[in-house]
Design a protein around this motif. Sequence first.
Motif, PDB file in Angstrom:
ATOM      1  N   CYS A 111     -72.452  23.129  29.551  1.00 29.07           N
ATOM      2  CA  CYS A 111     -73.511  24.039  29.104  1.00 29.07           C
ATOM      3  C   CYS A 111     -73.075  24.813  27.875  1.00 29.07           C
ATOM      4  CB  CYS A 111     -73.860  25.036  30.211  1.00 29.07           C
ATOM      5  SG  CYS A 111     -74.372  24.264  31.761  1.00 29.07           S
ATOM      6  N   GLY A 112     -74.005  24.958  26.931  1.00 26.96           N
ATOM      7  CA  GLY A 112     -73.799  25.825  25.793  1.00 26.96           C
ATOM      8  C   GLY A 112     -74.470  27.159  26.033  1.00 26.96           C
ATOM      9  N   MET A 171     -60.491  27.442  28.896  1.00 29.51           N
ATOM     10  CA  MET A 171     -60.785  28.178  27.670  1.00 29.51           C
ATOM     11  C   MET A 171     -61.698  29.366  27.924  1.00 29.51           C
ATOM     12  SD  MET A 171     -61.434  24.882  25.206  1.00 29.51           S
ATOM     13  CE  MET A 171     -61.486  25.855  23.691  1.00 29.51           C
ATOM     14  N   GLY A 172     -61.338  30.511  27.315  1.00 30.12           N
ATOM     15  CA  GLY A 172     -62.214  31.662  27.261  1.00 30.12           C
ATOM     16  C   GLY A 172     -62.779  31.802  25.858  1.00 30.12           C
ATOM     17  N   LYS A 173     -63.463  32.886  25.611  1.00 30.01           N
ATOM     18  CA  LYS A 173     -64.101  33.082  24.307  1.00 30.01           C
ATOM     19  C   LYS A 173     -63.078  33.159  23.182  1.00 30.01           C
ATOM     20  CE  LYS A 173     -67.318  36.209  21.935  1.00 30.01           C
ATOM     21  NZ  LYS A 173     -66.383  36.707  20.898  1.00 30.01           N
ATOM     22  N   ASP A 174     -61.934  33.842  23.401  1.00 26.36           N
ATOM     23  CA  ASP A 174     -60.939  34.057  22.357  1.00 26.36           C
ATOM     24  C   ASP A 174     -59.546  33.599  22.752  1.00 26.36           C
ATOM     25  OD1 ASP A 174     -62.754  35.318  20.539  1.00 26.36           O
ATOM     26  OD2 ASP A 174     -62.626  37.151  21.727  1.00 26.36           O
ATOM     27  N   PHE A 175     -59.421  32.709  23.737  1.00 28.92           N
ATOM     28  CA  PHE A 175     -58.106  32.290  24.205  1.00 28.92           C
ATOM     29  C   PHE A 175     -58.195  30.942  24.904  1.00 28.92           C
ATOM     30  CE2 PHE A 175     -60.081  34.747  27.555  1.00 28.92           C
ATOM     31  CZ  PHE A 175     -59.849  33.995  28.689  1.00 28.92           C
ATOM     32  N   CYS A 196     -65.532  25.984  24.501  1.00 33.83           N
ATOM     33  CA  CYS A 196     -66.013  27.310  24.873  1.00 33.83           C
ATOM     34  C   CYS A 196     -66.402  28.060  23.612  1.00 33.83           C
ATOM     35  CB  CYS A 196     -64.962  28.090  25.645  1.00 33.83           C
ATOM     36  SG  CYS A 196     -65.534  29.727  26.199  1.00 33.83           S
ATOM     37  N   PHE A 197     -67.644  28.521  23.578  1.00 33.84           N
ATOM     38  CA  PHE A 197     -68.160  29.358  22.498  1.00 33.84           C
ATOM     39  C   PHE A 197     -68.082  28.649  21.154  1.00 33.84           C
ATOM     40  CE2 PHE A 197     -70.222  33.271  22.257  1.00 33.84           C
ATOM     41  CZ  PHE A 197     -69.968  33.851  21.009  1.00 33.84           C
ATOM     42  N   GLN A 198     -67.046  28.895  20.333  1.00 35.23           N
ATOM     43  CA  GLN A 198     -66.947  28.249  19.028  1.00 35.23           C
ATOM     44  C   GLN A 198     -65.723  27.346  18.918  1.00 35.23           C
ATOM     45  OE1 GLN A 198     -69.383  28.452  17.029  1.00 35.23           O
ATOM     46  NE2 GLN A 198     -70.487  30.298  17.643  1.00 35.23           N
ATOM     47  N   ASN A 199     -65.116  26.996  20.036  1.00 32.82           N
ATOM     48  CA  ASN A 199     -63.879  26.213  20.003  1.00 32.82           C
ATOM     49  C   ASN A 199     -63.970  24.949  20.838  1.00 32.82           C
ATOM     50  OD1 ASN A 199     -62.736  29.252  19.674  1.00 32.82           O
ATOM     51  ND2 ASN A 199     -61.449  27.791  18.596  1.00 32.82           N
ATOM     52  N   PHE A 200     -63.257  23.922  20.374  1.00 35.73           N
ATOM     53  CA  PHE A 200     -63.106  22.685  21.139  1.00 35.73           C
ATOM     54  C   PHE A 200     -61.668  22.226  21.074  1.00 35.73           C
ATOM     55  CE2 PHE A 200     -67.594  22.613  20.052  1.00 35.73           C
ATOM     56  CZ  PHE A 200     -68.173  22.256  21.260  1.00 35.73           C
ATOM     57  N   VAL A 207     -67.610   9.018  27.806  1.00 37.41           N
ATOM     58  CA  VAL A 207     -66.666   9.196  28.911  1.00 37.41           C
ATOM     59  C   VAL A 207     -66.389  10.668  29.195  1.00 37.41           C
ATOM     60  CG1 VAL A 207     -65.570   6.962  28.569  1.00 37.41           C
ATOM     61  CG2 VAL A 207     -64.649   8.972  27.401  1.00 37.41           C
ATOM     62  N   ASP A 208     -66.693  11.566  28.239  1.00 35.72           N
ATOM     63  CA  ASP A 208     -66.529  12.992  28.494  1.00 35.72           C
ATOM     64  C   ASP A 208     -67.405  13.773  27.522  1.00 35.72           C
ATOM     65  OD1 ASP A 208     -65.630  15.199  29.845  1.00 35.72           O
ATOM     66  OD2 ASP A 208     -63.650  15.259  28.914  1.00 35.72           O
ATOM     67  N   VAL A 209     -67.737  15.017  27.919  1.00 35.42           N
ATOM     68  CA  VAL A 209     -68.610  15.860  27.112  1.00 35.42           C
ATOM     69  C   VAL A 209     -68.232  17.321  27.324  1.00 35.42           C
ATOM     70  CG1 VAL A 209     -70.367  16.001  28.946  1.00 35.42           C
ATOM     71  CG2 VAL A 209     -71.025  16.412  26.555  1.00 35.42           C
ATOM     72  N   ALA A 210     -68.415  18.124  26.285  1.00 32.29           N
ATOM     73  CA  ALA A 210     -68.224  19.567  26.366  1.00 32.29           C
ATOM     74  C   ALA A 210     -69.205  20.224  25.416  1.00 32.29           C
ATOM     75  CB  ALA A 210     -66.789  19.952  26.009  1.00 32.29           C
ATOM     76  N   CYS A 211     -69.469  21.504  25.661  1.00 29.80           N
ATOM     77  CA  CYS A 211     -70.413  22.244  24.824  1.00 29.80           C
ATOM     78  C   CYS A 211     -69.783  23.526  24.308  1.00 29.80           C
ATOM     79  CB  CYS A 211     -71.677  22.608  25.612  1.00 29.80           C
ATOM     80  SG  CYS A 211     -72.709  21.200  26.033  1.00 29.80           S
ATOM     81  N   GLY A 212     -70.144  23.882  23.066  1.00 33.47           N
ATOM     82  CA  GLY A 212     -69.906  25.205  22.537  1.00 33.47           C
ATOM     83  C   GLY A 212     -71.215  25.970  22.585  1.00 33.47           C
ATOM     84  N   TRP A 213     -71.268  27.111  21.901  1.00 37.13           N
ATOM     85  CA  TRP A 213     -72.478  27.930  21.966  1.00 37.13           C
ATOM     86  C   TRP A 213     -73.720  27.152  21.553  1.00 37.13           C
ATOM     87  CZ3 TRP A 213     -73.964  32.230  24.206  1.00 37.13           C
ATOM     88  CH2 TRP A 213     -75.173  32.818  23.792  1.00 37.13           C
ATOM     89  N   ASP A 214     -73.657  26.479  20.393  1.00 36.35           N
ATOM     90  CA  ASP A 214     -74.816  25.724  19.919  1.00 36.35           C
ATOM     91  C   ASP A 214     -74.419  24.321  19.477  1.00 36.35           C
ATOM     92  OD1 ASP A 214     -73.444  26.311  17.612  1.00 36.35           O
ATOM     93  OD2 ASP A 214     -75.108  27.264  16.567  1.00 36.35           O
TER      94      ASP A 214
END
Length: 333
Positions: free
Chosen positions: A43-44, A187-191, A137-141, A90-97
Amino acid sequence: MSCVYAFGSNGQRQLGLGHDEDMDTPQRSVPGDDGAIVRKIACGGNHSVMLTNDGNLVGCGDNRRGELDSAQALRQVHDWRPVEVPAPVVDVACGWDTTVIVDADGRVWQRGGGCYEFTEQHVPLNSNDGRIAVYGCFQNFVVVQGTRVYGWGSNTKCQLQEPKSRSLKEPVLVYDTGSVAVDYVAMGKDFMVIVDEGGRIVHASGRLPTGFELKQQQKRHNLVVLCMWTSIHLWNARLNTVESFGRGTHSQLFPQERLDFPIVGVATGSEHGILTTANQEGKSHCYNVYCWGWGEHGNCGPQKGSQPGLQLVGQYSGKPRVFGGCATTWIVL
């Protein structure tokens, strides 16, 4: 197909329910009638994607930045619809947008953030090094393969490398254990926290939550590490405990309640957690799903004023899998 239930924030129709009302109880989002099994939900900020075991990707929610569909005029995807991908996923992740996938050929692709098509991210991977996984997470991958972790995105808190910078457009080597394979990155927002196959924390970077000291945790093993935007949570299955570090202004820290039944699953969303316990009843098991944390959109169940502690949101005869999004909660049966 897997039956999927969802509740929480739904202003951009990211729950796939066909309307935009927030929900505080589990609602059937995917009926489960075509044979496909849900492998993962990511989820983003306002969009959701679902990966099935046949390598297909479906999505719903916000498309104002190209998160899901190439049609720029399509601002919302109201119901689950296929996301066009360059190859089986095979895998997926989301950032904010944004949405990032790893395809069956080991290539990494990203869309969103104003780009309405998947473009390849050139991560220096080796096709002989085994499994490739992506986390966001947020703006990072970050992408994990073997002993190496590669990352890109925001670096304002040195979460990727030192010295700090506004962002890294291209993937860089974030960490290499040199020996033991990396299992995953929380992952958190800044770490971020890197965990090896023995359940040991081998690296942590960025603005780490208050109370978390890397040196104190590195000697431990068999941990499951989960992160919200502003906190870290350590699940120890042997001790049946969850320890929390960081911000607790909205009850994000795990409530220190005595649990009478074993924890069999934990997930986290942006600022809330989801917990599954196995309750022995005669010769069969009953599984309870609880939530804790910030539930302003109903993502922790019906709220009646301030309700710190665990809140029961569902009981099931089969073991559910749980996922957390940005103020959304997902239960897969």
